[in-house]
Design a protein around this motif. Structure first.
Motif, mmCIF file in Angstrom:
data_model
loop_
_atom_site.group_PDB
_atom_site.id
_atom_site.type_symbol
_atom_site.label_atom_id
_atom_site.label_comp_id
_atom_site.label_asym_id
_atom_site.label_seq_id
_atom_site.Cartn_x
_atom_site.Cartn_y
_atom_site.Cartn_z
ATOM 1 N N GLU A 30 0.872 -1.272 -0.027
ATOM 2 C CA GLU A 30 -0.015 -0.032 -0.192
ATOM 3 C C GLU A 30 0.763 1.269 0.092
ATOM 4 O O GLU A 30 0.452 2.438 -0.612
ATOM 5 N N GLN A 31 2.081 1.330 0.679
ATOM 6 C CA GLN A 31 2.962 2.193 0.598
ATOM 7 C C GLN A 31 3.402 2.645 -0.651
ATOM 8 O O GLN A 31 3.445 3.937 -1.121
ATOM 9 N N ILE A 32 3.637 1.610 -1.740
ATOM 10 C CA ILE A 32 4.138 1.878 -3.007
ATOM 11 C C ILE A 32 2.749 2.329 -3.901
ATOM 12 O O ILE A 32 2.850 3.045 -4.610
ATOM 13 N N ALA A 33 1.708 1.458 -3.556
ATOM 14 C CA ALA A 33 0.408 1.887 -4.441
ATOM 15 C C ALA A 33 -0.094 3.196 -4.295
ATOM 16 O O ALA A 33 -0.351 3.895 -5.184
ATOM 17 N N SER A 34 0.181 3.527 -3.002
ATOM 18 C CA SER A 34 -0.329 5.337 -2.799
ATOM 19 C C SER A 34 0.441 6.316 -3.110
ATOM 20 O O SER A 34 -0.017 7.156 -3.109
ATOM 21 N N GLY A 35 1.820 5.753 -3.572
ATOM 22 C CA GLY A 35 2.723 6.737 -3.910
ATOM 23 C C GLY A 35 3.541 7.283 -2.870
ATOM 24 O O GLY A 35 4.288 8.206 -2.944
ATOM 25 N N GLU A 36 3.353 6.693 -1.478
ATOM 26 C CA GLU A 36 4.171 7.381 -0.366
ATOM 27 C C GLU A 36 5.519 7.017 -0.622
ATOM 28 O O GLU A 36 6.456 7.639 -0.174
ATOM 29 N N TRP A 37 5.879 5.621 -1.230
ATOM 30 C CA TRP A 37 7.201 5.261 -1.696
ATOM 31 C C TRP A 37 7.093 5.331 -3.143
ATOM 32 O O TRP A 37 6.277 4.605 -3.968
ATOM 33 N N ARG A 38 8.096 5.937 -3.938
ATOM 34 C CA ARG A 38 7.842 6.213 -5.269
ATOM 35 C C ARG A 38 9.284 5.519 -5.952
ATOM 36 O O ARG A 38 9.845 5.191 -5.253
ATOM 37 N N PRO A 39 9.057 5.136 -7.227
ATOM 38 C CA PRO A 39 10.184 4.397 -7.889
ATOM 39 C C PRO A 39 11.473 5.030 -7.664
ATOM 40 O O PRO A 39 11.527 6.264 -7.886
#
Length: 261
Positions: free
Chosen positions: A40-49
């Protein structure tokens, strides 16, 4: 790392804010709960590529879990291509893979028939069983809810091509586990007997090396290339009806996409 008596905290770009604690008493394994929170951190954009994520030690302290639990969660996300480890630097959010679609949803039988080949099956298992935490999450069920498990060896022109293991909610398909006749086309059976039409699916392919039991079943040498395929299917009403895990021979199966502009 920061923790408090009332729950675990996580860092955000704006500072620190409360995070839902993992539920130790839940039937869902802690590593699976953690994997979904990190996803969810990744999907929400909280952690970005390209972002570096907290270290294993920091995640242990952050969520109050063991190193083994964190390693399992990170390993699963790395296998999905969401995270990447850079030697000596840490773990980073991977750049998204290029995806193509949509393409027409076909059953295995339909797909092979379009190629002018014939399919046959050997049923390895057909029974009702309680849904595991992973299966329940894929089908939006509660762990322990009954599902029909259908595992088949799929053959093309008499030669083993792959093994498919399908999970379907029992409440949608009563009596499916006791079907007497061989199930040649599951999708045709679902439509004819239950009025359920598979209309949309997400399918994920990952290259693998076949272990000895699977290689023996498929008639190839251990370590031969293959595909691990996951499919999650919805019907004409938008309901989750099927979760399928397949292992396919890499020397006989290929993915072809027809693209138009």
């Amino acid at each position: 790392m920061i923790s408090c008596r009332h729950g675990w905290l996580k860092r955000s770009r704006e500072g620190v804010y409360p995070e839902m604690a993992l539920l130790a008493e839940s039937p869902v394994p802690l590593h699976y709960q953690l994997r979904e929170l990190l996803r969810e951190q990744i999907a929400s954009g909280e952690w970005r590529p390209g972002d570096q994520i907290p270290t294993i030690r920091e995640l242990c302290e952050l969520y109050g879990v063991s190193r083994t639990t964190v390693v399992q969660a990170l390993g699963a996300l790395a296998q999905e291509g969401l995270l990447i480890r850079r030697q000596g630097k840490g773990i980073f959010v991977a750049q998204p893979k290029i995806e193509h679609g949509p393409v027409r949803l076909l059953s295995f039988t339909e797909e092979i028939s379009r190629r002018g080949q014939t399919t046959s099956n050997r049923t390895l298992a057909l029974a009702e069983a309680p849904a595991t935490a992973e299966v329940a999450a894929r089908l939006n069920l509660s762990p322990g809810d009954p599902v029909v498990v259908l595992e088949r060896l799929r053959l093309v022109d008499g030669e083993p091509m792959g093994v498919q293991k399908a999970y379907l909610p029992t409440r949608l398909f009563p009596g499916l586990a006791t079907v007497g006749e061989p199930i040649e086309s599951l999708y045709r059976l679902l439509q004819d007997r239950y009025g359920v039409i598979p209309t949309r699916a997400i399918e994920t392919y990952e290259p693998i090396r076949l272990d000895r039991p699977m290689a023996t079943l498929l008639g190839v040498r251990p370590g031969a290339p293959g595909f691990s395929v996951e499919r999650i299917t919805r019907d004409q009403h938008g309901r989750l009806i099927e979760y399928v895990l397949s292992v396919l021979r890499g020397d006989r199966y290929r993915v072809v996409l027809e693209l138009e502009r």
